[in-house]
Write an enzyme that holds these catalytic residues in place. Structure first.
Site, mmCIF file in Angstrom:
data_model
loop_
_atom_site.group_PDB
_atom_site.id
_atom_site.type_symbol
_atom_site.label_atom_id
_atom_site.label_comp_id
_atom_site.label_asym_id
_atom_site.label_seq_id
_atom_site.Cartn_x
_atom_site.Cartn_y
_atom_site.Cartn_z
ATOM 1 N N GLY A 78 -34.114 4.293 49.877
ATOM 2 C CA GLY A 78 -33.223 3.854 48.806
ATOM 3 C C GLY A 78 -33.854 2.996 47.728
ATOM 4 O O GLY A 78 -33.166 2.528 46.829
ATOM 5 N N GLN A 79 -35.183 2.778 47.793
ATOM 6 C CA GLN A 79 -35.826 2.002 46.739
ATOM 7 C C GLN A 79 -35.669 2.742 45.410
ATOM 8 O O GLN A 79 -35.569 3.960 45.367
ATOM 9 C CB GLN A 79 -37.322 1.792 47.035
ATOM 10 C CG GLN A 79 -37.613 1.034 48.282
ATOM 11 C CD GLN A 79 -37.743 1.938 49.498
ATOM 12 O OE1 GLN A 79 -37.112 2.971 49.595
ATOM 13 N NE2 GLN A 79 -38.561 1.536 50.447
ATOM 14 N N ASP A 80 -35.677 1.985 44.332
ATOM 15 C CA ASP A 80 -35.459 2.542 43.001
ATOM 16 C C ASP A 80 -36.383 3.720 42.718
ATOM 17 O O ASP A 80 -35.943 4.761 42.230
ATOM 18 C CB ASP A 80 -35.638 1.436 41.948
ATOM 19 C CG ASP A 80 -35.074 1.840 40.610
ATOM 20 O OD1 ASP A 80 -34.021 2.491 40.581
ATOM 21 O OD2 ASP A 80 -35.703 1.498 39.578
#
Length: 194
Positions: A78-80
């Protein structure tokens, strides 16, 4: 003769496979939810220690059998910088579980933007979505009505699809039991769409 018997066996015990994406910002509890799900539905699965789960870089995969369906879960990081890869998995997806960290009010608007990209994707049109308000075991968490209010302008973008928002505590697994009972319904919804 072996080929005939092997083919008959595969036909008799074949399971239709469906892919469920688990999406959400990093640290929302996606991998913890996946581990609890695998432990709950796979009798012989020992599971990893929940305290040893770290940020997902790439993806984690889990498989469970529900009735005559095999659900393959793809837990995406879910990191950018990893969110830009989510859409590469949409075409093969039959359902989405979107996990929200109910304790992280500062990142709620960031989570809403990511959710908006998911529900407005043409590749996911009509795909059922289960929204999990995770970490409900923490006293200071946002309630379901608070989260629904924050995401209210996304409602009209959801379109004509099955969508449910559910409280969850992936870490304790207690509240997850309700979510686990929804998985067969999600799989039925997936079967209808698939």
């Amino acid at each position: 003769m072996y080929t005939l018997l092997s083919g008959l066996y595969k036909y008799m015990f074949r399971r239709d496979e469906y892919c469920i994406l688990i999406l959400g910002l990093d640290n929302a509890g996606k991998t913890t939810f996946l581990e609890q799900t695998k432990t709950r539905f796979n009798r012989n699965y020992k599971g990893m220690s929940l305290s040893k789960i770290t940020t997902t870089v790439g993806l984690n995969i889990g498989t469970i059998d529900v009735g005559k369906a095999r659900l393959m879960f793809w837990d995406l990081g879910g990191q950018d910088e990893l969110q830009s890869l989510w859409d590469k998995y949409y075409a093969e997806s039959h359902g989405v579980i979107y996990v929200i960290d109910s304790t992280d009010e500062e990142r709620l608007s960031e989570s809403k933007r990511a959710f908006e990209k998911v529900v407005t994707s043409e590749a996911l049109e009509g795909v059922p979505i289960l929204v999990l308000a995770n970490k409900q075991d923490v006293e200071t968490c946002l309630s379901i009505p608070d989260i629904k209010t924050a995401f209210s302008d996304c409602i009209n973008k959801i379109g004509k699809r099955d969508c449910l928002t559910q409280a969850c505590s992936a870490l304790t697994g207690q509240v997850c039991m309700e979510v686990f009972s929804y998985l067969p319904e999600l799989s039925i919804s997936v079967l209808r769409k698939g």
